[in-house]
Design an enzyme around this catalytic site. Structure first.
Site, PDB file in Angstrom:
ATOM      1  N   GLU A 117       0.838  -1.205   0.000  1.00 51.11           N
ATOM      2  CA  GLU A 117       0.000   0.000   0.000  1.00 51.11           C
ATOM      3  C   GLU A 117       0.872   1.254   0.000  1.00 51.11           C
ATOM      4  O   GLU A 117       1.476   1.604   1.029  1.00 51.11           O
ATOM      5  CB  GLU A 117      -0.935   0.013   1.214  1.00 51.11           C
ATOM      6  CG  GLU A 117      -1.868   1.203   1.219  1.00 51.11           C
ATOM      7  CD  GLU A 117      -2.752   1.274   2.450  1.00 51.11           C
ATOM      8  OE1 GLU A 117      -3.377   2.336   2.656  1.00 51.11           O
ATOM      9  OE2 GLU A 117      -2.810   0.292   3.205  1.00 51.11           O
ATOM     10  N   LYS A 248      -8.159 -14.595  17.063  1.00 53.84           N
ATOM     11  CA  LYS A 248      -8.188 -14.062  15.703  1.00 53.84           C
ATOM     12  C   LYS A 248      -9.542 -13.466  15.319  1.00 53.84           C
ATOM     13  O   LYS A 248      -9.955 -13.504  14.165  1.00 53.84           O
ATOM     14  CB  LYS A 248      -7.758 -15.139  14.701  1.00 53.84           C
ATOM     15  CG  LYS A 248      -6.304 -15.564  14.924  1.00 53.84           C
ATOM     16  CD  LYS A 248      -5.845 -16.624  13.975  1.00 53.84           C
ATOM     17  CE  LYS A 248      -4.399 -17.006  14.314  1.00 53.84           C
ATOM     18  NZ  LYS A 248      -3.898 -18.126  13.522  1.00 53.84           N
ATOM     19  N   ASP A 322       2.033 -13.870  13.196  1.00 53.35           N
ATOM     20  CA  ASP A 322       0.848 -14.458  12.574  1.00 53.35           C
ATOM     21  C   ASP A 322      -0.045 -13.311  12.119  1.00 53.35           C
ATOM     22  O   ASP A 322      -0.705 -12.662  12.926  1.00 53.35           O
ATOM     23  CB  ASP A 322       0.115 -15.344  13.580  1.00 53.35           C
ATOM     24  CG  ASP A 322      -1.032 -16.124  12.954  1.00 53.35           C
ATOM     25  OD1 ASP A 322      -1.537 -15.694  11.894  1.00 53.35           O
ATOM     26  OD2 ASP A 322      -1.430 -17.152  13.526  1.00 53.35           O
ATOM     27  N   HIS A 412      -2.536  10.584  -0.914  1.00 48.84           N
ATOM     28  CA  HIS A 412      -2.715   9.304  -1.590  1.00 48.84           C
ATOM     29  C   HIS A 412      -2.679   9.462  -3.106  1.00 48.84           C
ATOM     30  O   HIS A 412      -2.205   8.565  -3.818  1.00 48.84           O
ATOM     31  CB  HIS A 412      -4.031   8.655  -1.145  1.00 48.84           C
ATOM     32  CG  HIS A 412      -3.935   7.981   0.184  1.00 48.84           C
ATOM     33  ND1 HIS A 412      -3.911   8.679   1.366  1.00 48.84           N
ATOM     34  CD2 HIS A 412      -3.799   6.675   0.517  1.00 48.84           C
ATOM     35  CE1 HIS A 412      -3.798   7.828   2.379  1.00 48.84           C
ATOM     36  NE2 HIS A 412      -3.719   6.610   1.886  1.00 48.84           N
TER      37      HIS A 412
END
Length: 419
Positions: A117, A248, A322, A412
């Site tokens: 990104e 998670k 993770d 951006h």
């Protein structure tokens, strides 16, 4: 009733695709035989060649994923993946130095971030520059505990209550059974929750310098086996995880009690730093902050923050964490308050799951990322958690400043679209 325009468009597309019985057959079950790829855990040059032969992909794909540098010794990945066919190369940028004045992390840190990104590294770097100019970020791990929540099923409420009574009187034996499976894990609390005939045992562990997901699973399995063998109350069934721990997943439980390490990070930005480094004002940042907090409240956000997930995902990938744990780690609270003419900024994050040993931290690129931070190996787990929180604080400072000053879209456009 008014049918939304996007629904009308979707129905129009479906009607165009399914006009005959033959068209409908495209979504019917297909039971024709398929040659499945045989699972292989221990990677080798031979297994790589076998998989690529079956995939039938072009040589360009093979050269990109299984290049000679990353796959010269495929066996090094065997503990981390099955059916290895290669590696994916994600661009890694660096920001810093980010000064941290922490209980565990102390010094100036260069932070590697792996992302595709554009503008992300630049944004976090700007926040880090402002925080460092202000004297650095103060951080502290407030408490820690990785959760696993086994579930036990009984005939009825009476038996569930009797089981909880047995657990209370046998905690030492349950703790010993769990800790016999690990050198580093410690069971620090055991909290029962009853729902009629089902009992959840919320097991909280410290895990040393590892994130500890596998560690606590194996320990909890041993605890459950001991309970099943020794408890006089008939247990109909038990499961090592009852989906109560928030593993998670963003959850209210994790937001309130934490899962992993709970960390706070804060900095006071002088008025001059806000104006020169961030090109806005304290008043403008506070004005936008009030609107953003209202948006978080109205949308039912767990916590209130702008974009923890951006920085966490990039840091986790770069350092072998993770990445799926971002789902719960990216929960917390950002605060901004006036301190005279200056701006107090803080984040509190209850679910940071990171480690500097175990998991993917020993792989070559990820070990290098930890080395760039100066936090590779044992003794650095808590420091990495504080770095993660400090990083997220920098991201919050930068994005709030950009929104407040109207620079967000321009940044951006220039960095992501027109570079």
């Amino acid at each position: 009733m008014i049918i939304p325009f996007h629904v009308q468009q979707m129905l129009s597309r479906v009607r165009g695709l399914f006009q005959t019985e033959q068209d409908a057959a495209r979504i019917a079950p297909d039971t024709s035989p398929v040659s499945s790829l045989r699972p292989v855990r221990s990677a080798s040059p031979k297994s790589l060649e076998r998989y690529w032969a079956k995939l039938g992909a072009g040589s360009a794909a093979k050269d990109a994923l299984a290049d000679a540098n990353s796959c010269a010794d495929p066996a090094i990945y065997s503990a981390n993946i099955e059916n290895l066919i290669g590696t994916v190369k994600v661009p890694v940028g660096v920001l810093g130095p980010l000064r941290i004045n922490g209980v565990n992390a102390k010094g100036d840190f260069n932070v590697p971030l792996a992302t595709t990104e554009a503008a992300l590294v630049a944004s976090y770097a700007r926040g880090a520059y402002a925080a460092t100019k202000a004297g650095g970020v103060s951080t502290a791990v407030l408490y820690e505990g990785v959760l696993r929540s086994p579930a036990f099923v009984f005939e009825g409420l009476l038996q569930a209550g009797q089981f909880v009574d047995w657990v209370v009187n046998n905690i030492d034996a349950l703790k010993a059974a769990a800790e016999a499976t690990t050198r580093h894990g410690k069971l620090v609390s055991l909290e029962p929750a009853i729902d009629t005939n089902i009992v959840f045992l919320l097991c909280r562990y410290t895990t040393g310098d590892a994130a500890g997901q596998n560690m606590v699973t194996i320990a909890t399995h041993a605890l459950c086996e001991h309970a099943a063998a020794q408890c006089p109350i008939p247990i109909r069934n038990w499961y090592v995880e009852g989906n109560y721990s928030g593993d998670k997943k963003a959850s209210s439980l994790g937001t309130l009690t934490g899962r992993g390490r709970k960390v706070s990070a804060s900095v006071v930005l002088p008025k001059a730093v806000v104006e020169k480094a961030l090109r806005t004002s304290v008043a403008e940042m506070l004005d936008y902050g009030r609107v953003a907090n209202l948006g978080a409240l109205l949308s039912g956000q767990l916590g209130a923050q702008a974009h923890y997930a951006n920085g966490l995902a990039a840091l986790y990938i770069a350092t072998g964490q993770d990445a799926a744990c971002v789902a719960e780690s990216a929960v917390g609270f950002t605060r901004m308050e006036a301190r005279g003419e200056d701006l107090f900024c803080s984040v509190t994050m209850p679910n940071i799951l990171v480690g500097t040993v175990g998991g993917g931290t020993g792989l070559p690129s990820q070990q290098a990322g930890l080395s760039v931070l100066g936090l590779a190996g044992a003794g650095n787990g808590a420091a990495l958690a504080e770095v993660a929180a400090a990083l997220c604080l920098c991201g919050e400072i930068s994005i709030v400043a950009a929104m407040a000053a109207g620079h967000f879209t321009d940044a951006h456009a220039s960095l992501a679209r027109h570079r």
